[in-house]
Design a protein around this motif. Structure first.
Motif, PDB file in Angstrom:
ATOM      1  N   GLY A   7       0.881  -1.175   0.083  1.00 23.15           N
ATOM      2  CA  GLY A   7      -0.005   0.038   0.036  1.00 23.15           C
ATOM      3  C   GLY A   7       0.873   1.431   0.046  1.00 23.15           C
ATOM      4  O   GLY A   7       0.460   2.369   0.477  1.00 23.15           O
ATOM      5  N   ASP A  32       2.036  -2.671  -4.455  1.00 21.48           N
ATOM      6  CA  ASP A  32       0.842  -1.846  -4.619  1.00 21.48           C
ATOM      7  C   ASP A  32      -0.094  -2.356  -5.755  1.00 21.48           C
ATOM      8  O   ASP A  32       0.465  -2.447  -7.064  1.00 21.48           O
ATOM      9  N   THR A  35      -4.823   0.775  -7.092  1.00 16.06           N
ATOM     10  CA  THR A  35      -6.276   0.797  -7.204  1.00 16.06           C
ATOM     11  C   THR A  35      -6.545   2.347  -7.386  1.00 16.06           C
ATOM     12  O   THR A  35      -5.714   3.142  -7.367  1.00 16.06           O
ATOM     13  N   THR A  99      -9.589  -7.793   0.303  1.00 17.48           N
ATOM     14  CA  THR A  99      -8.116  -7.165   0.425  1.00 17.48           C
ATOM     15  C   THR A  99      -7.888  -7.305   2.011  1.00 17.48           C
ATOM     16  O   THR A  99      -6.705  -7.798   2.105  1.00 17.48           O
ATOM     17  N   TYR A 158     -15.690  -2.134   7.378  1.00 15.85           N
ATOM     18  CA  TYR A 158     -14.216  -1.904   7.260  1.00 15.85           C
ATOM     19  C   TYR A 158     -13.652  -2.054   8.665  1.00 15.85           C
ATOM     20  O   TYR A 158     -12.721  -2.571   8.774  1.00 15.85           O
TER      21      TYR A 158
HETATM   22  N1  LIG Z   1      -6.102   7.355   6.364  1.00 13.77           N
HETATM   23  C1  LIG Z   1      -6.481   7.210   7.688  1.00 13.77           C
HETATM   24  O1  LIG Z   1      -6.751   8.070   8.208  1.00 13.77           O
HETATM   25  C2  LIG Z   1      -6.055   5.985   8.361  1.00 13.77           C
HETATM   26  C3  LIG Z   1      -6.486   5.842   9.723  1.00 13.77           C
HETATM   27  C4  LIG Z   1      -6.254   4.897  10.565  1.00 13.77           C
HETATM   28  C5  LIG Z   1      -5.756   3.539   9.653  1.00 13.77           C
HETATM   29  N2  LIG Z   1      -5.441   3.684   8.538  1.00 13.77           N
HETATM   30  C6  LIG Z   1      -5.200   2.446   7.818  1.00 13.77           C
HETATM   31  O2  LIG Z   1      -3.630   2.769   7.291  1.00 13.77           O
HETATM   32  C7  LIG Z   1      -3.654   2.117   6.145  1.00 13.77           C
HETATM   33  C8  LIG Z   1      -3.254   2.991   5.092  1.00 13.77           C
HETATM   34  O3  LIG Z   1      -4.325   3.935   4.980  1.00 13.77           O
HETATM   35  P1  LIG Z   1      -4.336   4.857   3.574  1.00 13.77           P
HETATM   36  O4  LIG Z   1      -5.113   6.066   4.068  1.00 13.77           O
HETATM   37  O5  LIG Z   1      -2.956   5.032   3.219  1.00 13.77           O
HETATM   38  O6  LIG Z   1      -5.067   4.164   2.719  1.00 13.77           O
HETATM   39  P2  LIG Z   1      -5.502   4.491   1.103  1.00 13.77           P
HETATM   40  O7  LIG Z   1      -6.674   4.002   0.766  1.00 13.77           O
HETATM   41  O8  LIG Z   1      -5.035   5.907   0.829  1.00 13.77           O
HETATM   42  O9  LIG Z   1      -4.083   3.599   0.254  1.00 13.77           O
HETATM   43  C9  LIG Z   1      -4.292   2.272   0.138  1.00 13.77           C
HETATM   44  C10 LIG Z   1      -3.393   1.635  -0.749  1.00 13.77           C
HETATM   45  O10 LIG Z   1      -3.392   0.231  -0.714  1.00 13.77           O
HETATM   46  C11 LIG Z   1      -3.711  -0.058  -2.143  1.00 13.77           C
HETATM   47  N3  LIG Z   1      -4.413  -1.387  -2.276  1.00 13.77           N
HETATM   48  C12 LIG Z   1      -5.553  -1.460  -2.190  1.00 13.77           C
HETATM   49  N4  LIG Z   1      -6.078  -2.641  -2.277  1.00 13.77           N
HETATM   50  C13 LIG Z   1      -4.779  -3.491  -2.558  1.00 13.77           C
HETATM   51  C14 LIG Z   1      -4.677  -5.033  -2.834  1.00 13.77           C
HETATM   52  N5  LIG Z   1      -5.576  -5.918  -2.958  1.00 13.77           N
HETATM   53  N6  LIG Z   1      -3.309  -5.494  -3.255  1.00 13.77           N
HETATM   54  C15 LIG Z   1      -2.466  -4.138  -3.165  1.00 13.77           C
HETATM   55  N7  LIG Z   1      -2.417  -3.114  -2.978  1.00 13.77           N
HETATM   56  C16 LIG Z   1      -3.640  -2.698  -2.685  1.00 13.77           C
HETATM   57  C17 LIG Z   1      -4.071   0.962  -2.865  1.00 13.77           C
HETATM   58  O11 LIG Z   1      -3.713   0.866  -4.094  1.00 13.77           O
HETATM   59  C18 LIG Z   1      -3.538   2.009  -2.332  1.00 13.77           C
HETATM   60  O12 LIG Z   1      -2.362   2.638  -2.735  1.00 13.77           O
HETATM   61  C19 LIG Z   1      -4.904   1.292   5.898  1.00 13.77           C
HETATM   62  O13 LIG Z   1      -4.743  -0.079   6.427  1.00 13.77           O
HETATM   63  C20 LIG Z   1      -5.809   1.945   6.647  1.00 13.77           C
HETATM   64  O14 LIG Z   1      -7.097   1.026   7.037  1.00 13.77           O
HETATM   65  C21 LIG Z   1      -5.869   4.759   8.056  1.00 13.77           C
END
Ligand SMILES: NC(=O)c1ccc[n+]([C@@H]2O[C@H](COP(=O)([O-])OP(=O)(O)OC[C@H]3O[C@@H](n4cnc5c(N)ncnc54)[C@H](O)[C@@H]3O)[C@@H](O)[C@H]2O)c1
Length: 160
Positions: A7, A32, A35, A99, A158
């Motif tokens: 990711g 990654d 997506t 995922t 989620y």
């Molecule tokens: N953004 C927030 O505020 C937040 C808060 C708490 C936790 N998180 C967690 O932190 C992590 C990262 O969050 P984010 O905001 O950067 O997410 P995001 O949605 O911006 O990015 C997710 C990335 O994962 C990739 N991805 C999705 N499905 C995939 C698959 N099947 N195989 C390979 N790659 C795949 C996407 O292409 C993307 O680049 C996640 O686990 C999220 O749950 C995020």
């Protein structure tokens, strides 16, 4: 260190990859699927940098995951790839199960196979960090805070 980041083209993952390579000098393989949530331009400053490679693959693709472990030989994994948008999980929960649950199981399985081939010192140092979300604890009342002892209380596909 050699660190496998899943990711790494996402919102948090891209900042993490830039920090690991630019600021800390680690060698990073970004896995990654690119997506709709990905923004590979975030990593454009790493183009041509021998310390970074971008592998476009799905974490549910077990042969691709195992091949990357075998080729890159990571010393640590930071697993951030996920479906992460709450509203989408309510309209399309299947993508989240695929995922976030199946993909994580594939990553853990790849890590275990890789780990079993390591020597004892490398085994002791190996780490798998799975990034989760505070949403697993549910809604936070005003002025309150979660602790590691808080009970899970997910309110969406989620967070579940
Ligand atoms: N953004 C927030 O505020 C937040 C808060 C708490 C936790 N998180 C967690 O932190 C992590 C990262 O969050 P984010 O905001 O950067 O997410 P995001 O949605 O911006 O990015 C997710 C990335 O994962 C990739 N991805 C999705 N499905 C995939 C698959 N099947 N195989 C390979 N790659 C795949 C996407 O292409 C993307 O680049 C996640 O686990 C999220 O749950 C995020």
């Amino acid at each position: 260190m050699r660190i496998l980041v899943t990711g790494g083209c996402g919102f948090i993952g891209s900042a993490l990859v830039l920090h690991l390579v630019h600021d800390l000098g680690h060698e990073v393989a970004t896995l990654d699927a690119l997506t709709y949530a990905a923004n590979p331009v975030s990593l454009s400053s790493l183009e041509g940098d021998p310390r970074h490679r971008l592998v476009q693959a799905d974490i549910c693709d077990a042969p691709a995951v195992h091949a990357l472990f075998a080729d890159f030989q990571p010393q640590a994994v930071m697993h951030l790839a996920a479906e992460s948008h709450v509203d989408r999980s309510i309209t399309d929960p299947g993508a989240f199960v695929r995922t976030n649950v199946i993909g994580t199981q594939v990553m853990l399985d790849g890590a275990r196979t890789h780990y079993e081939g390591l020597g004892s010192a490398d085994k002791a140092a190996f780490r798998f960090l799975h990034v989760s979300t505070d949403e697993v604890y549910g809604s936070l009342p005003p002025e309150a805070f979660f602790t590691e002892a808080s009970r899970y209380d997910p309110r969406s596909p989620y967070s579940a």
